[in-house]
Design a protein around this motif. Structure first.
Motif, short mmCIF file in Angstrom:
data_model
loop_
_atom_site.label_atom_id
_atom_site.label_comp_id
_atom_site.label_asym_id
_atom_site.label_seq_id
_atom_site.Cartn_x
_atom_site.Cartn_y
_atom_site.Cartn_z
N UNK A 250 0.83 -1.21 0.00
CA UNK A 250 0.00 0.00 0.00
C UNK A 250 0.87 1.26 0.00
N UNK A 251 1.92 1.26 0.81
CA UNK A 251 2.82 2.42 0.86
C UNK A 251 3.50 2.65 -0.48
N UNK A 252 3.85 1.58 -1.17
CA UNK A 252 4.47 1.66 -2.51
C UNK A 252 3.57 2.43 -3.46
N UNK A 253 2.30 1.98 -3.55
CA UNK A 253 1.38 2.62 -4.49
C UNK A 253 1.07 4.06 -4.08
N UNK A 254 1.00 4.32 -2.78
CA UNK A 254 0.76 5.70 -2.34
C UNK A 254 1.96 6.58 -2.69
N UNK B 101 1.58 7.56 -6.24
CA UNK B 101 0.60 8.63 -6.43
C UNK B 101 1.13 9.96 -5.90
N UNK B 102 1.86 9.92 -4.80
CA UNK B 102 2.41 11.13 -4.20
C UNK B 102 3.62 11.66 -4.96
N UNK B 103 4.09 10.91 -5.96
CA UNK B 103 5.26 11.30 -6.75
C UNK B 103 6.47 11.52 -5.82
N UNK B 104 6.74 10.52 -5.00
CA UNK B 104 7.73 10.63 -3.93
C UNK B 104 8.85 9.60 -4.09
N UNK B 105 9.89 9.92 -4.86
CA UNK B 105 10.97 8.95 -5.06
C UNK B 105 11.72 8.61 -3.77
N UNK B 106 11.77 9.55 -2.82
CA UNK B 106 12.45 9.27 -1.55
C UNK B 106 11.71 8.19 -0.77
N UNK B 107 10.38 8.23 -0.79
CA UNK B 107 9.60 7.19 -0.12
C UNK B 107 9.83 5.84 -0.79
N UNK B 108 9.89 5.82 -2.12
CA UNK B 108 10.18 4.56 -2.82
C UNK B 108 11.55 4.03 -2.42
N UNK C 77 14.83 4.68 -8.41
CA UNK C 77 14.66 6.10 -8.09
C UNK C 77 14.81 6.95 -9.35
N UNK C 78 15.78 6.63 -10.19
CA UNK C 78 15.97 7.38 -11.44
C UNK C 78 14.76 7.22 -12.36
N UNK C 79 14.27 6.00 -12.52
CA UNK C 79 13.11 5.76 -13.38
C UNK C 79 11.87 6.45 -12.83
N UNK C 80 11.67 6.37 -11.52
CA UNK C 80 10.50 7.00 -10.91
C UNK C 80 10.56 8.52 -11.07
N UNK D 51 12.04 10.25 -13.40
CA UNK D 51 11.74 10.57 -14.81
C UNK D 51 10.24 10.44 -15.07
N UNK D 52 9.61 9.39 -14.57
CA UNK D 52 8.17 9.20 -14.73
C UNK D 52 7.40 10.35 -14.09
N UNK D 53 7.78 10.73 -12.88
CA UNK D 53 7.06 11.78 -12.16
C UNK D 53 7.17 13.13 -12.89
N UNK D 54 8.22 13.33 -13.67
CA UNK D 54 8.38 14.58 -14.42
C UNK D 54 7.39 14.65 -15.59
#
Length: 139
Positions: free
Chosen positions: A10-14, A17-24, A49-52, A54-57
Motif C-alpha cells: 500500500x505504501x508503494x502505491x501511495x 501517487x504522491x510522486x515521492x521517489x524518496x519514499x520509494x 529512483x531514477x526511473x520514478x 523521470x516518470x514523475x516529471x
C-alpha cells in the motif's frame, strides 16, 4: 515504517501517487529488482529512483487500487500477489492501466521492504464498470 507486507505494498502505491521517489527508496532494498514495468527490467534501488523521478516529471497517478491481495509469509520474507489498477495523465494524455503484480518483500530494520516487483499489464479496461467503487486506495 511498514508493519506488514500488505502495508508495504500500500505504501508503494501511495508513494507512486504522491510522486515521492524518496519514499520509494525507503521502501526498497539496495539490491531491488523489477521486471514488467515501463523500463522492462531494472536492477537496484538507484535505477528505481531514477526511473520514478523521470516518470514523475512526465506523469501523475490520480487514482489507484490494489485488489485481491494474497500474502504468503515465510519468516522474514513474504510474497504478495494482487490485481492493480491505476489511472492518471502521461504527457497530457489520460491513461488507465490494470494488471497483475507480484512483490517479494523482506523484513529488515523493523519494517517490510521491497526486494522484487513484477507487473504484467492486462488489456485496457477504460469504462469497465466492474469496479464502480474505485477510490484510489487498497480495498
Amino acid at each position: 515504517m511498514t508493519a506488514t507486507p500488505r502495508d508495504a505494498v500500500t505504501a508503494w502505491w501511495q508513494a507512486m501517487q504522491d510522486r515521492d521517489p524518496e519514499a520509494l527508496a525507503r521502501l526498497t532494498l539496495p539490491d531491488y529488482l523489477a521486471s514488467g514495468g515501463p523500463a522492462g527490467r531494472s536492477t537496484g534501488r538507484a535505477a528505481l529512483v531514477a526511473e520514478a523521478t523521470a516518470f514523475f516529471a512526465e506523469a501523475r497517478i490520480d487514482e489507484w487500487a490494489v485488489d485481491g491481495m494474497e500474502v504468503r509469509e515465510y519468516g522474514d520474507a513474504a510474497v504478495c500477489s494482487y490485481d492493480w489498477r491505476e489511472s492518471g495523465v502521461h504527457l497530457g494524455v489520460p491513461f488507465v492501466m490494470r494488471g497483475l503484480a507480484t512483490d517479494v518483500l523482506i523484513r529488515r530494520d523493523g519494517g517490510w521492504r521491497h526486494l522484487a516487483h513484477h507487473v504484467s499489464a492486462l488489456p485496457d479496461t477504460a469504462g469497465d464498470e466492474t469496479d464502480p467503487g474505485h477510490e484510489g486506495r487498497e480495498r
